[in-house]
Enzyme design. Structure first.
Site, PDB file in Angstrom:
ATOM      1  N   CYS A  62       0.852  -1.186   0.000  1.00 54.25           N
ATOM      2  CA  CYS A  62       0.000   0.000   0.000  1.00 54.25           C
ATOM      3  C   CYS A  62       0.890   1.238   0.000  1.00 54.25           C
ATOM      4  O   CYS A  62       2.069   1.175   0.356  1.00 54.25           O
ATOM      5  CB  CYS A  62      -0.880  -0.042   1.258  1.00 54.25           C
ATOM      6  SG  CYS A  62      -1.779   1.468   1.628  1.00 54.25           S
ATOM      7  N   HIS A  63       0.343   2.389  -0.387  1.00 57.05           N
ATOM      8  CA  HIS A  63       1.115   3.624  -0.378  1.00 57.05           C
ATOM      9  C   HIS A  63       1.596   3.991   1.025  1.00 57.05           C
ATOM     10  O   HIS A  63       2.604   4.685   1.173  1.00 57.05           O
ATOM     11  CB  HIS A  63       0.287   4.773  -0.967  1.00 57.05           C
ATOM     12  CG  HIS A  63       0.453   4.912  -2.450  1.00 57.05           C
ATOM     13  ND1 HIS A  63      -0.391   4.316  -3.345  1.00 57.05           N
ATOM     14  CD2 HIS A  63       1.386   5.565  -3.192  1.00 57.05           C
ATOM     15  CE1 HIS A  63      -0.002   4.601  -4.588  1.00 57.05           C
ATOM     16  NE2 HIS A  63       1.078   5.355  -4.519  1.00 57.05           N
ATOM     17  N   THR A  64       0.897   3.521   2.052  1.00 58.63           N
ATOM     18  CA  THR A  64       1.361   3.768   3.419  1.00 58.63           C
ATOM     19  C   THR A  64       2.681   3.045   3.661  1.00 58.63           C
ATOM     20  O   THR A  64       3.598   3.589   4.298  1.00 58.63           O
ATOM     21  CB  THR A  64       0.310   3.312   4.435  1.00 58.63           C
ATOM     22  OG1 THR A  64      -0.926   3.993   4.168  1.00 58.63           O
ATOM     23  CG2 THR A  64       0.750   3.627   5.857  1.00 58.63           C
ATOM     24  N   HIS A  85       1.120  -4.350   5.754  1.00 61.15           N
ATOM     25  CA  HIS A  85      -0.097  -4.417   6.568  1.00 61.15           C
ATOM     26  C   HIS A  85      -1.308  -4.928   5.800  1.00 61.15           C
ATOM     27  O   HIS A  85      -2.390  -5.002   6.355  1.00 61.15           O
ATOM     28  CB  HIS A  85      -0.398  -3.048   7.184  1.00 61.15           C
ATOM     29  CG  HIS A  85      -0.727  -1.976   6.186  1.00 61.15           C
ATOM     30  ND1 HIS A  85       0.224  -1.373   5.399  1.00 61.15           N
ATOM     31  CD2 HIS A  85      -1.918  -1.398   5.848  1.00 61.15           C
ATOM     32  CE1 HIS A  85      -0.348  -0.472   4.636  1.00 61.15           C
ATOM     33  NE2 HIS A  85      -1.643  -0.470   4.864  1.00 61.15           N
ATOM     34  N   GLU A  86      -1.133  -5.292   4.532  1.00 60.27           N
ATOM     35  CA  GLU A  86      -2.201  -5.944   3.776  1.00 60.27           C
ATOM     36  C   GLU A  86      -1.785  -7.391   3.550  1.00 60.27           C
ATOM     37  O   GLU A  86      -0.777  -7.649   2.892  1.00 60.27           O
ATOM     38  CB  GLU A  86      -2.415  -5.263   2.417  1.00 60.27           C
ATOM     39  CG  GLU A  86      -3.236  -4.010   2.474  1.00 60.27           C
ATOM     40  CD  GLU A  86      -3.685  -3.545   1.093  1.00 60.27           C
ATOM     41  OE1 GLU A  86      -4.486  -2.616   1.025  1.00 60.27           O
ATOM     42  OE2 GLU A  86      -3.240  -4.129   0.081  1.00 60.27           O
ATOM     43  N   CYS A 115     -10.542  -4.097  20.323  1.00 64.18           N
ATOM     44  CA  CYS A 115     -10.464  -4.953  21.519  1.00 64.18           C
ATOM     45  C   CYS A 115     -11.836  -5.404  21.970  1.00 64.18           C
ATOM     46  O   CYS A 115     -11.988  -6.451  22.585  1.00 64.18           O
ATOM     47  CB  CYS A 115      -9.739  -4.221  22.650  1.00 64.18           C
ATOM     48  SG  CYS A 115     -10.708  -2.900  23.438  1.00 64.18           S
ATOM     49  N   CYS A 118     -13.169  -1.446  25.229  1.00 62.70           N
ATOM     50  CA  CYS A 118     -12.932  -0.050  25.608  1.00 62.70           C
ATOM     51  C   CYS A 118     -14.128   0.829  25.231  1.00 62.70           C
ATOM     52  O   CYS A 118     -15.041   0.407  24.520  1.00 62.70           O
ATOM     53  CB  CYS A 118     -11.655   0.471  24.967  1.00 62.70           C
ATOM     54  SG  CYS A 118     -11.774   0.752  23.178  1.00 62.70           S
ATOM     55  N   CYS A 121     -14.594   1.077  21.409  1.00 66.50           N
ATOM     56  CA  CYS A 121     -15.154  -0.118  20.768  1.00 66.50           C
ATOM     57  C   CYS A 121     -16.637  -0.291  21.088  1.00 66.50           C
ATOM     58  O   CYS A 121     -17.400  -0.811  20.271  1.00 66.50           O
ATOM     59  CB  CYS A 121     -14.374  -1.356  21.208  1.00 66.50           C
ATOM     60  SG  CYS A 121     -12.714  -1.488  20.481  1.00 66.50           S
ATOM     61  N   CYS A 129     -10.081   2.268  18.567  1.00 63.68           N
ATOM     62  CA  CYS A 129      -9.898   1.454  19.761  1.00 63.68           C
ATOM     63  C   CYS A 129      -8.863   2.156  20.629  1.00 63.68           C
ATOM     64  O   CYS A 129      -7.851   2.650  20.116  1.00 63.68           O
ATOM     65  CB  CYS A 129      -9.418   0.055  19.384  1.00 63.68           C
ATOM     66  SG  CYS A 129      -9.040  -1.027  20.799  1.00 63.68           S
ATOM     67  N   ARG A 133      -5.835   1.163  18.135  1.00 65.07           N
ATOM     68  CA  ARG A 133      -6.102   1.994  16.963  1.00 65.07           C
ATOM     69  C   ARG A 133      -4.824   2.145  16.147  1.00 65.07           C
ATOM     70  O   ARG A 133      -3.717   1.916  16.642  1.00 65.07           O
ATOM     71  CB  ARG A 133      -6.606   3.367  17.394  1.00 65.07           C
ATOM     72  CG  ARG A 133      -5.577   4.170  18.164  1.00 65.07           C
ATOM     73  CD  ARG A 133      -6.183   5.363  18.873  1.00 65.07           C
ATOM     74  NE  ARG A 133      -6.693   6.350  17.937  1.00 65.07           N
ATOM     75  CZ  ARG A 133      -7.347   7.452  18.329  1.00 65.07           C
ATOM     76  NH1 ARG A 133      -7.574   7.681  19.616  1.00 65.07           N
ATOM     77  NH2 ARG A 133      -7.777   8.315  17.421  1.00 65.07           N
ATOM     78  N   CYS A 194      -6.751  -3.409   4.096  1.00 65.51           N
ATOM     79  CA  CYS A 194      -6.580  -1.954   4.063  1.00 65.51           C
ATOM     80  C   CYS A 194      -7.338  -1.316   2.909  1.00 65.51           C
ATOM     81  O   CYS A 194      -8.424  -0.784   3.086  1.00 65.51           O
ATOM     82  CB  CYS A 194      -5.097  -1.579   3.989  1.00 65.51           C
ATOM     83  SG  CYS A 194      -4.795   0.209   3.925  1.00 65.51           S
ATOM     84  N   ARG A 389      -2.752  -3.070  -6.947  1.00 60.46           N
ATOM     85  CA  ARG A 389      -2.249  -3.962  -5.910  1.00 60.46           C
ATOM     86  C   ARG A 389      -1.466  -5.093  -6.577  1.00 60.46           C
ATOM     87  O   ARG A 389      -1.960  -5.771  -7.482  1.00 60.46           O
ATOM     88  CB  ARG A 389      -3.374  -4.544  -5.078  1.00 60.46           C
ATOM     89  CG  ARG A 389      -3.931  -3.569  -4.027  1.00 60.46           C
ATOM     90  CD  ARG A 389      -2.857  -3.191  -3.031  1.00 60.46           C
ATOM     91  NE  ARG A 389      -3.354  -2.331  -1.967  1.00 60.46           N
ATOM     92  CZ  ARG A 389      -3.261  -1.004  -1.965  1.00 60.46           C
ATOM     93  NH1 ARG A 389      -2.713  -0.400  -3.015  1.00 60.46           N
ATOM     94  NH2 ARG A 389      -3.698  -0.304  -0.953  1.00 60.46           N
TER      95      ARG A 389
END
Length: 394
Positions: A62-64, A85-86, A115, A118, A121, A129, A133, A194, A389
């Site tokens: 991803c671009h992140t 993260h994907e 979670c 909290c 959530c 979260c 988060r 994502c 992707r």
């Protein structure tokens, strides 16, 4: 593109021999900003309390990931580190207290955890979260403030976005792992970690696009096209795609964009063009480029009185919003959307089922497939604007 079949029976047998042991595997390690990722043998620790160890089968970029790898934000420069993260994969083992997953389950990691206990959530109006988060600066596990990755020489390797999926095995807090149907195709489920969830969720959940609505999408990468898909599936009557990349504009038309605008070909501001073709402005505009000038154009493209601009792009600079406070008195609104306002663990499994039934055309987002060893080539494809992707097979 080569299709790799997953043998879940073989994987399950292998996992029974690794549970409770440190695993040696390969990972793409970032040693410094902009340096080519190095495929290294690393050690992956056993999952601790409320943690899950996953065998990653597919991951994408991803671009992140790209921005973090390039070191655009100095505060994120923690090395060595495992990005990603994907992804999708199979649970190898679980730590103490994990009851909603077991070895062999099919899962996708999520960077914005849930979670379930909290105040965030429990709120019906937020998908954040308190503890899990999204946090790009977090580089260790929440349980004990330590890492679960080590070099063969014993040097710690740090985590990224609660996930670190550029590794054959990873350890993730259970709040950031979502179990999906065992029959769900894991290759396409990767996209739910994502990009697709973020963009489509912004159209469905954040904006709540209705049939007959008009929409403008600024930036037709994977997230922007996921917005297009979300608007199309909701029956938007007009979807305007804005990008300076002609290939992305063509791809957008193939996926449901009704009008295309290349700002480089205009002799006036984009918002004036959009207002002219949409009777004063669109109902919803989405900024997916991470550019403040683009954000202002998106805001001004929305209709006075009710227009809503949804911010999705990642803005690396410390500059603030390019808006005068009085401009908000024209009835236009602006809001940010994290993970498409999906509550990951409680809502993503149902979304995954919808995707299985064809509500969303996930395959259209996969433009390339490569073996994990060619991850640097996948990064280059994204930098060159050639891929949406690229799925990496581990």
């Amino acid at each position: 593109m080569a299709i790799i079949q997953m043998n879940t029976t073989s994987n399950s047998k292998n996992m029974t021999t690794t549970a409770g042991k440190v695993i040696t595997c390969k990972a793409a390690v970032a040693w410094g900003p902009g340096q080519p990722l190095a495929i290294e043998e690393i050690q992956v620790d056993i999952p601790q309390k409320m943690e899950v160890r996953i065998k990653i089968l597919f991951t994408s970029i991803c671009h992140t990931d790209l921005g973090a790898w390039q070191g655009k934000n100095e505060a994120q420069r923690v090395y060595p580190r495992i990005f990603g993260h994907e992804a999708s994969g199979v649970v190898e083992s679980v730590g103490e207290g994990v009851e909603d997953m077991k070895a062999g389950d099919h899962v996708v990691p999520i960077f914005n955890g849930e979670c379930g206990d909290c105040v965030f959530c429990k709120s019906k109006t937020s998908n954040l979260c308190k503890k899990f988060r999204v946090d790009p600066f977090k580089s260790v596990m929440a349980n004990d403030g330590r890492t679960r990755f080590w070099t063969k020489q014993g040097e710690p390797i740090y985590h990224f976005l609660n996930t670190s999926t550029f590794s054959e095995y990873t350890v993730i807090d259970s709040a950031c792992v979502v179990k999906v149907d065992h029959d769900a195709p894991l290759k396409t489920m990767t996209l739910l970690s994502c990009g697709v969830s973020t963009g489509l969720g912004a159209a469905w959940n954040t904006a709540d696009v209705q049939p007959g609505s008009s929409v403008a999408v600024f930036g037709l990468g994977a997230v922007g096209l996921a917005v297009v898909e979300g608007a199309r599936s909701r029956g938007a009557s007009r979807i305007i795609g804005v990008d300076i990349n002609s290939e992305k504009l063509s791809r957008g038309e193939a996926m449901g964009v009704t009008d295309v605008i290349n700002p480089l070909e205009l002799n006036k501001p984009v918002h004036e063009e959009i207002r002219g073709i949409s009777e004063g402005g669109v109902d919803f505009s989405f900024e997916c480029a991470g550019n403040l000038d683009v954000l202002r154009e998106a805001f001004l493209s929305s209709h006075e009185g009710w227009g809503l601009t949804v911010l999705l792009g990642i803005h690396q600079t410390p500059k603030t919003l390019p808006l005068h406070p009085m401009e908000l008195f024209d009835g236009r609104r602006i809001i940010g959307s994290v993970f498409g306002d999906f509550k990951g663990k409680s809502q993503l499994p149902e979304f995954a089922k919808q995707c299985m039934h064809g509500t969303v055309k996930l395959n259209d987002f996969i433009t390339h497939e490569l073996p994990f060893s060619e991850i640097n080539q996948a990064f280059q494809l994204l930098m060159d604007g050639k891929s949406l992707r690229c799925i990496l097979h581990l």
